[in-house]
Design a protein around this motif. Structure first.
Motif, PDB file in Angstrom:
ATOM      1  N   SER A 133      51.363  37.800  30.340  1.00 52.13           N
ATOM      2  CA  SER A 133      50.889  37.240  31.607  1.00 52.13           C
ATOM      3  C   SER A 133      52.061  36.612  32.338  1.00 52.13           C
ATOM      4  O   SER A 133      52.977  36.065  31.722  1.00 52.13           O
ATOM      5  CB  SER A 133      49.791  36.196  31.372  1.00 52.13           C
ATOM      6  OG  SER A 133      50.295  35.107  30.621  1.00 52.13           O
ATOM      7  N   THR A 137      50.746  35.852  38.087  1.00 51.94           N
ATOM      8  CA  THR A 137      49.605  36.710  37.744  1.00 51.94           C
ATOM      9  C   THR A 137      49.172  36.398  36.317  1.00 51.94           C
ATOM     10  O   THR A 137      49.475  37.151  35.390  1.00 51.94           O
ATOM     11  CB  THR A 137      49.998  38.196  37.866  1.00 51.94           C
ATOM     12  OG1 THR A 137      51.171  38.430  37.062  1.00 51.94           O
ATOM     13  CG2 THR A 137      50.285  38.571  39.303  1.00 51.94           C
ATOM     14  N   PRO A 138      48.458  35.304  36.093  1.00 46.44           N
ATOM     15  CA  PRO A 138      48.093  34.916  34.721  1.00 46.44           C
ATOM     16  C   PRO A 138      47.186  35.910  34.012  1.00 46.44           C
ATOM     17  O   PRO A 138      47.101  35.911  32.788  1.00 46.44           O
ATOM     18  CB  PRO A 138      47.389  33.562  34.925  1.00 46.44           C
ATOM     19  CG  PRO A 138      46.954  33.554  36.347  1.00 46.44           C
ATOM     20  CD  PRO A 138      47.968  34.351  37.090  1.00 46.44           C
ATOM     21  N   ASP A 139      46.508  36.771  34.768  1.00 47.86           N
ATOM     22  CA  ASP A 139      45.597  37.735  34.155  1.00 47.86           C
ATOM     23  C   ASP A 139      46.210  39.132  34.033  1.00 47.86           C
ATOM     24  O   ASP A 139      45.518  40.077  33.649  1.00 47.86           O
ATOM     25  CB  ASP A 139      44.294  37.821  34.968  1.00 47.86           C
ATOM     26  CG  ASP A 139      43.551  36.502  34.967  1.00 47.86           C
ATOM     27  OD1 ASP A 139      43.621  35.789  33.949  1.00 47.86           O
ATOM     28  OD2 ASP A 139      42.913  36.183  35.995  1.00 47.86           O
ATOM     29  N   ALA A 140      47.466  39.278  34.362  1.00 42.36           N
ATOM     30  CA  ALA A 140      48.115  40.590  34.309  1.00 42.36           C
ATOM     31  C   ALA A 140      49.525  40.435  33.756  1.00 42.36           C
ATOM     32  O   ALA A 140      50.248  39.515  34.138  1.00 42.36           O
ATOM     33  CB  ALA A 140      48.154  41.227  35.699  1.00 42.36           C
ATOM     34  N   ASN A 159      54.795  44.848  37.601  1.00 46.97           N
ATOM     35  CA  ASN A 159      53.492  44.750  36.964  1.00 46.97           C
ATOM     36  C   ASN A 159      53.351  45.848  35.906  1.00 46.97           C
ATOM     37  O   ASN A 159      53.821  46.974  36.097  1.00 46.97           O
ATOM     38  CB  ASN A 159      52.374  44.902  37.996  1.00 46.97           C
ATOM     39  CG  ASN A 159      52.300  43.709  38.932  1.00 46.97           C
ATOM     40  OD1 ASN A 159      52.673  42.588  38.558  1.00 46.97           O
ATOM     41  ND2 ASN A 159      51.847  43.939  40.153  1.00 46.97           N
ATOM     42  N   GLN A 161      50.881  47.508  35.312  1.00 43.47           N
ATOM     43  CA  GLN A 161      50.109  48.628  35.850  1.00 43.47           C
ATOM     44  C   GLN A 161      51.004  49.786  36.274  1.00 43.47           C
ATOM     45  O   GLN A 161      50.571  50.944  36.302  1.00 43.47           O
ATOM     46  CB  GLN A 161      49.263  48.175  37.042  1.00 43.47           C
ATOM     47  CG  GLN A 161      48.039  47.353  36.677  1.00 43.47           C
ATOM     48  CD  GLN A 161      48.374  45.869  36.580  1.00 43.47           C
ATOM     49  OE1 GLN A 161      49.539  45.494  36.451  1.00 43.47           O
ATOM     50  NE2 GLN A 161      47.350  45.036  36.646  1.00 43.47           N
ATOM     51  N   GLY A 189      45.784  48.637  28.528  1.00 41.92           N
ATOM     52  CA  GLY A 189      45.971  47.256  28.101  1.00 41.92           C
ATOM     53  C   GLY A 189      47.349  47.016  27.529  1.00 41.92           C
ATOM     54  O   GLY A 189      48.243  47.870  27.575  1.00 41.92           O
TER      55      GLY A 189
END
Length: 266
Positions: A133, A137-140, A159, A161, A189
């Motif tokens: 994280s 962007t704490p969730d990514a 990122n 992603q 993930g």
């Protein structure tokens, strides 16, 4: 005794004919299983090499952006920040850039004047690190690329992603995991090895020669058995037909030999 002898001989002929007919079926099934396994090995290797090519290209874009920004590390943050932000904007894979001096971040495209100490030893091959994280962007998760020409350096953040999109582009059953030191990234993930998706069969590991991360490629457990079952279901009728024809030819040859007249004595 004659009827029993004749019956026994007929049974032996039937068993021999049956075995002759089963031989091409058994050989065909064996060859089929070997072909399925060989095809899977080839697919895994090709997919792993294509994955390295695709991920290396992403790393190269981070390296190019870092190289362009490296000279800015010799300036103050206020002076360097406008050009640093333009450099980050020009490269779609880059989320942010940070300037480093003596292993201390002093400027960020996200935060401006920014102070943070970095540990070069936490980077794979002193260049790559995955953080589950990020601060913004704490969730990514983020991938960090480090370029260093001591005392100056640049950190390029992307990122995860970006990597996951590349992995999702492979339209086959091969499961791909990218390893950056203790951290793993896969198509849906990231985390530790215990969390990675099932890739227990025919696992192959390839290391990027340029950036030293590892690609793990494999099939889910029981995938080989299911693939062989599907191939057998599609091919077995043809193999049985070959076996029946082989048995018929063998039986006809034995029957013809049995009915052939004995040669007349001279």
């Amino acid at each position: 005794m004659v009827p029993h002898s004749y019956a026994g001989r007929s049974l032996v002929e039937f068993l021999i004919t049956l075995l002759i007919g089963l031989a091409p079926v058994a050989c065909g099934l064996l060859v089929l299983a070997l072909q399925v396994e060989r095809k899977q090995d080839e697919t895994i290797e090709v997919t792993a090499r294509e994955a390295i090519y695709a991920i290396d290209h992403v790393m190269s874009t981070l390296h190019a952006a870092s190289s362009q920004a490296l000279a800015l590390a010799q300036e103050s943050c206020d002076t360097a920040l406008p050009e640093l932000r333009q450099t980050a904007i020009r490269q779609p894979n880059v989320r942010s850039l940070m300037l480093v001096k003596e292993n201390r971040v002093f400027c960020s495209t996200l935060y401006g004047d920014y102070q943070r100490v970095i540990d070069p030893g936490s980077f794979l091959d002193m260049r790559l690190r995955v953080d589950p994280s990020g601060e913004a962007t704490p969730d990514a998760g983020v991938l960090i690329y480090r370029l260093q020409e001591y005392p100056y350096g640049v950190l390029a953040l992307a990122n995860l992603q970006v990597l996951q999109r590349e992995l999702l582009g492979f339209q086959n059953e091969v499961v791909l995991n990218l390893q950056f030191g203790p951290q793993y990234v896969w198509a849906t993930g990231n985390g530790t090895f215990e969390q990675t998706p099932n890739h227990e069969e025919d696992t192959l590991q390839l290391v990027s020669k340029q950036y030293r991360y590892t690609v793990h490629a494999g099939y889910p457990d029981t995938y080989t058995r299911r693939s062989i079952q599907q191939a057998v279901t599609a091919t077995l009728p043809s193999l049985l037909l070959v076996g029946i024809m082989t048995s018929a030819v063998a039986y006809w040859a034995m029957f013809r030999r049995k009915r052939a007249p004995a040669p007349r004595p001279r």
